[in-house]
Scaffold this motif. Structure first.
Motif, mmCIF file in Angstrom:
data_model
loop_
_atom_site.group_PDB
_atom_site.id
_atom_site.type_symbol
_atom_site.label_atom_id
_atom_site.label_comp_id
_atom_site.label_asym_id
_atom_site.label_seq_id
_atom_site.Cartn_x
_atom_site.Cartn_y
_atom_site.Cartn_z
ATOM 1 N N ALA A 156 6.360 -7.016 6.137
ATOM 2 C CA ALA A 156 7.057 -5.050 6.649
ATOM 3 C C ALA A 156 6.214 -3.969 6.038
ATOM 4 C CB ALA A 156 8.904 -6.174 6.293
ATOM 5 N N THR A 157 6.286 -4.366 4.580
ATOM 6 C CA THR A 157 5.333 -3.496 3.715
ATOM 7 C C THR A 157 4.391 -3.111 4.635
ATOM 8 O OG1 THR A 157 6.703 -4.580 1.536
ATOM 9 C CG2 THR A 157 4.526 -2.756 1.127
ATOM 10 N N ASN A 158 3.769 -3.598 4.765
ATOM 11 C CA ASN A 158 2.414 -2.994 5.051
ATOM 12 C C ASN A 158 2.475 -2.840 7.007
ATOM 13 O OD1 ASN A 158 -0.211 -4.359 3.973
ATOM 14 N ND2 ASN A 158 1.654 -5.638 3.171
ATOM 15 N N LEU A 159 3.070 -3.059 7.928
ATOM 16 C CA LEU A 159 3.529 -2.763 8.470
ATOM 17 C C LEU A 159 3.911 -0.884 8.732
ATOM 18 C CD1 LEU A 159 5.159 -5.608 11.128
ATOM 19 C CD2 LEU A 159 2.548 -4.336 10.882
ATOM 20 N N ALA A 160 4.756 -0.919 7.838
ATOM 21 C CA ALA A 160 5.353 0.900 7.726
ATOM 22 C C ALA A 160 4.463 1.103 7.455
ATOM 23 C CB ALA A 160 6.667 0.497 6.664
ATOM 24 N N SER A 161 4.126 1.959 6.381
ATOM 25 C CA SER A 161 2.395 2.600 6.440
ATOM 26 C C SER A 161 1.637 1.450 5.209
ATOM 27 C CB SER A 161 3.130 3.728 6.304
ATOM 28 O OG SER A 161 3.740 3.541 4.888
ATOM 29 N N VAL A 162 0.670 3.057 5.322
ATOM 30 C CA VAL A 162 -0.472 1.885 4.593
ATOM 31 C C VAL A 162 -0.142 3.110 2.987
ATOM 32 C CG1 VAL A 162 -1.800 4.803 4.256
ATOM 33 C CG2 VAL A 162 -3.065 2.950 3.349
ATOM 34 N N GLY A 163 1.029 4.184 3.089
ATOM 35 C CA GLY A 163 1.477 4.331 2.106
ATOM 36 C C GLY A 163 2.406 3.647 1.107
ATOM 37 N N SER A 164 2.879 2.665 1.805
ATOM 38 C CA SER A 164 4.339 1.793 1.318
ATOM 39 C C SER A 164 3.618 0.644 1.273
ATOM 40 C CB SER A 164 5.102 1.493 2.302
ATOM 41 O OG SER A 164 4.840 0.510 3.533
ATOM 42 N N PHE A 165 2.068 0.036 1.739
ATOM 43 C CA PHE A 165 1.224 -0.836 0.608
ATOM 44 C C PHE A 165 0.789 0.218 -0.728
ATOM 45 C CE2 PHE A 165 -3.099 -1.052 0.205
ATOM 46 C CZ PHE A 165 -3.033 -2.414 -0.249
ATOM 47 N N GLY A 166 0.705 1.036 -0.394
ATOM 48 C CA GLY A 166 0.191 1.540 -1.474
ATOM 49 C C GLY A 166 1.345 1.847 -2.373
ATOM 50 N N GLU A 167 2.168 2.099 -2.594
ATOM 51 C CA GLU A 167 3.569 2.190 -3.089
ATOM 52 C C GLU A 167 3.938 1.214 -3.880
ATOM 53 O OE1 GLU A 167 4.859 4.717 -5.429
ATOM 54 O OE2 GLU A 167 3.939 5.195 -3.797
ATOM 55 N N PHE A 168 4.097 -0.272 -3.020
ATOM 56 C CA PHE A 168 4.399 -1.067 -3.653
ATOM 57 C C PHE A 168 3.120 -1.750 -4.756
ATOM 58 C CE2 PHE A 168 7.705 -1.573 -0.470
ATOM 59 C CZ PHE A 168 8.282 -2.855 -1.220
ATOM 60 N N GLU A 169 2.327 -1.733 -4.642
ATOM 61 C CA GLU A 169 0.791 -2.416 -4.852
ATOM 62 C C GLU A 169 0.330 -1.441 -6.251
ATOM 63 O OE1 GLU A 169 -1.820 -4.859 -6.398
ATOM 64 O OE2 GLU A 169 -1.004 -5.125 -4.102
ATOM 65 N N PHE A 170 0.720 -0.281 -6.488
ATOM 66 C CA PHE A 170 0.996 0.499 -7.611
ATOM 67 C C PHE A 170 1.668 -0.123 -8.270
ATOM 68 C CE2 PHE A 170 2.982 3.660 -10.077
ATOM 69 C CZ PHE A 170 1.774 4.502 -10.336
ATOM 70 N N TRP A 171 3.085 -0.541 -7.853
ATOM 71 C CA TRP A 171 4.117 -1.707 -9.047
ATOM 72 C C TRP A 171 4.022 -2.358 -8.894
ATOM 73 C CZ3 TRP A 171 6.924 2.355 -12.206
ATOM 74 C CH2 TRP A 171 6.993 3.346 -11.731
ATOM 75 N N PHE A 172 3.434 -2.933 -8.842
ATOM 76 C CA PHE A 172 2.848 -4.152 -9.091
ATOM 77 C C PHE A 172 1.465 -4.888 -10.197
ATOM 78 C CE2 PHE A 172 3.872 -6.357 -4.430
ATOM 79 C CZ PHE A 172 5.827 -6.307 -4.741
ATOM 80 N N ALA A 173 0.887 -3.775 -9.808
ATOM 81 C CA ALA A 173 -0.863 -3.601 -10.396
ATOM 82 C C ALA A 173 -0.150 -2.901 -11.515
ATOM 83 C CB ALA A 173 -1.811 -3.309 -9.563
ATOM 84 N N GLY A 174 0.552 -2.524 -12.258
ATOM 85 C CA GLY A 174 1.379 -1.535 -13.242
ATOM 86 C C GLY A 174 1.736 -2.235 -14.388
ATOM 87 N N ILE A 175 2.624 -4.027 -13.399
ATOM 88 C CA ILE A 175 3.294 -4.703 -14.339
ATOM 89 C C ILE A 175 2.064 -4.961 -14.897
ATOM 90 C CG2 ILE A 175 4.569 -6.346 -13.620
ATOM 91 C CD1 ILE A 175 6.572 -4.763 -12.507
ATOM 92 N N LYS A 176 1.309 -5.872 -13.979
ATOM 93 C CA LYS A 176 -0.002 -6.066 -14.581
ATOM 94 C C LYS A 176 -0.836 -5.798 -15.188
ATOM 95 C CE LYS A 176 -2.194 -7.376 -10.947
ATOM 96 N NZ LYS A 176 -3.046 -7.470 -9.308
ATOM 97 N N VAL A 177 -1.365 -4.828 -15.569
ATOM 98 C CA VAL A 177 -2.134 -4.066 -16.459
ATOM 99 C C VAL A 177 -1.106 -3.772 -17.846
ATOM 100 C CG1 VAL A 177 -3.039 -1.442 -16.556
ATOM 101 C CG2 VAL A 177 -3.687 -2.393 -14.081
ATOM 102 N N ALA A 178 0.114 -3.006 -17.557
ATOM 103 C CA ALA A 178 0.507 -3.343 -18.784
ATOM 104 C C ALA A 178 1.072 -4.647 -19.576
ATOM 105 C CB ALA A 178 2.315 -2.734 -18.781
ATOM 106 N N ALA A 179 1.036 -5.344 -18.483
ATOM 107 C CA ALA A 179 1.309 -6.821 -18.983
ATOM 108 C C ALA A 179 0.466 -6.982 -20.571
ATOM 109 C CB ALA A 179 1.541 -8.384 -18.778
ATOM 110 N N ILE A 180 -1.043 -6.699 -19.456
ATOM 111 C CA ILE A 180 -2.481 -7.328 -20.264
ATOM 112 C C ILE A 180 -2.385 -6.418 -21.373
ATOM 113 C CG2 ILE A 180 -4.697 -7.415 -19.948
ATOM 114 C CD1 ILE A 180 -3.220 -9.512 -18.737
ATOM 115 N N ALA A 181 -1.849 -5.149 -21.073
ATOM 116 C CA ALA A 181 -2.383 -4.264 -22.095
ATOM 117 C C ALA A 181 -1.841 -4.514 -22.906
ATOM 118 C CB ALA A 181 -2.090 -3.034 -21.719
#
Length: 486
Positions: A156-181
């Motif tokens: 559903a996220t990917n179907l909504a818009s590319v912006g919604s994909f980007g927003e979800f990925e921004f937060w998912f990746a942000g958590i990974k990056v913060a955790a590793i750091a």
């Protein structure tokens, strides 16, 4: 020759305030700079880093750092080559579109479909991995239901818009990056004995050599480690596909390409260095709990297991989200080049290739079902037959760059804003290294080992290439007949 639409070059001008104009291809320039920055950073941090590093440490000891450095260097070189082509000609098909032009239609068709297949199998792997964690938290919901839920939500996220994909990925990746750091900072303080409250007296640089030496299992273990860690790097190329849906794709690709060295160095080498310094490489807790959980437990971090489960779940969802995006954009590009159903190349009013997304997720759902119904037969076959595709993709990028450099210099030399170092020598050296890794995989004859992965992946690739060549031959015959009629 077969008539077909030219390989598209996806570009966009900066949109006026409040609008997201479509590209000529129909895609929207809906990804912001912060989305692309985080996709670039998070793209090299897969769930494999968290859950797969323990087996690498067990095989190579502290020498696993050399395995990660070797694979990391290979990825840096491949990304430099891909960055050179992508900065000159941003495209939603990325390396498949470049192979199409540089090597021939058969190459673009073959590597595009193989890459699509790789990611739809990954969808099933990641959905199941996420379901296992979620079922552990809420056992009332069965595992298959959790897999279904995460697949539906991210579809559903990917179907909504590319912006919604980007927003979800921004937060998912942000958590990974913060955790590793945070892990590197906290673990690094413990390694040097300056972390307040740390009770791990055995932590220190001495762990690199004190338990059988830096290479306790011999130099050959470095190559064994390479086989175990190489596939955790897959995904770094996603940013070159995503850049095609940004306002300034050339700038995004250039920035991502130039930063790949520190991303690999910090997140992979940095975090693994901390792990092997905090604990002896042969500590039983690494195999029992996983390398990161064991390392956190060793310095007295409370609830380390649950903390890492949250991080791993985030990494899994990130991989699932970006995998669906990547598979659908590759299908979209194949549709544009008449190498897939034309419906794949159509976008809806939101600039989303709906048919390409639904086709990709449908195969993902089928693969999930195979994982539950026939995990040791059909699903294992799918896994093994996609096992070496990452290396095939990197080889195709190398060979494409050898040809594309000449094409770019001949047609648009001003677009060569990113250049592969020491061309062509380093390109050929990378080809040799990837080929050597594939050859070394053939010596790994364990159950589900490298040999079966290479052989089945080669078999699948041969079938796809055969289909591509037959299609090309039929297309030529049709063109010849049309000419003779006139």
């Amino acid at each position: 020759m077969t008539t077909r639409p030219p390989s598209p070059v996806t570009t966009a001008s900066p949109p006026p305030t409040g609008t997201q104009p479509p590209h000529a291809s129909g895609l929207q320039a809906g990804l912001k700079n912060r989305h692309l920055s985080m996709i670039a950073i998070g793209g090299v941090i897969g769930a494999g880093l968290f859950v797969g590093s323990a087996s690498g440490i067990a095989a190579a000891g502290p020498g696993i750092l050399l395995s990660y450095a070797l694979v990391g260097a290979m990825v840096v070189f491949v990304m430099r080559m891909l960055g050179e082509m992508s900065a000159a000609n941003p495209s939603s098909g990325s390396f498949s579109a470049y192979a199409d032009r540089a090597l021939g239609r058969w190459a673009g068709f073959s590597i595009g479909w193989l890459y699509w297949f790789f990611w739809v199998v990954v969808l099933a792997v990641e959905a199941t991995a996420g379901a296992v964690i979620l079922e552990g938290w809420i056992p009332a919901v069965p595992q298959w239901a959790w897999a279904l839920i995460v697949m539906v939500v991210l579809t559903a996220t990917n179907l909504a818009s590319v912006g919604s994909f980007g927003e979800f990925e921004f937060w998912f990746a942000g958590i990974k990056v913060a955790a590793i750091a945070a892990f590197i900072v906290v673990g690094g303080l413990a390694v040097f004995g300056v972390l307040p409250g740390s009770d791990n007296a055995s932590a220190g640089l001495s762990n690199l050599t004190a338990h059988g030496g830096f290479l306790p299992n011999g130099p050959s273990a470095i190559l064994t480690g390479v086989l175990l860690v190489v596939f955790s790097f897959m995904g770094s190329e996603i940013v070159t596909l995503a850049a095609g849906e940004s306002a300034d794709p050339q700038r995004a690709v250039t920035k991502a390409t130039n930063s790949v060295i520190w991303r690999v160095g910090v997140f992979y080498l940095g975090s693994i260095f901390v792990v092997v310094c905090l604990l002896p490489w042969n500590d039983a807790s690494i195999a029992e709990k996983g390398s990161y959980v064991a390392a956190l437990d060793s310095i007295g971090i409370p609830h380390a297991g649950q903390v890492m489960n949250v991080v791993v779940l985030t990494a899994v969802l990130s991989c699932l989200n970006s995998g669906l995006y990547t598979a659908s954009r590759m299908a979209f590009s194949l549709g544009q080049r008449a190498d897939a159903p034309q419906s794949f190349a159509r976008t809806n009013a939101r600039g989303v290739p709906q048919a390409a997304i639904l086709a990709s997720v449908a195969f993902g759902f089928v693969a999930v079902a195979f994982n539950y119904l026939w995990p040791d037969t059909v699903f294992r076959f799918l896994l093994n037959s996609s096992g070496a595709i990452a290396l095939f993709v990197w080889l195709v990028i190398c060979f494409s760059q050898l040809r594309m450099r000449k094409i770019i210099l001949r047609e648009d030399p001003e677009k060569l804003v990113v250049r592969m170092w020491l061309f062509p020598y380093l390109t050929w050296a990378t080809i040799a290294l990837i080929t050597f890794v594939l050859g070394y995989m053939l010596t790994d004859d364990g159950e589900g080992g490298g040999r079966i992965q290479v052989l089945l992946s080669v078999l699948l690739a041969a079938l796809v290439v055969a289909v591509a060549l037959v299609r090309e031959r039929l297309g030529r015959n049709a063109d010849d007949q049309a000419v003779s009629r006139h």
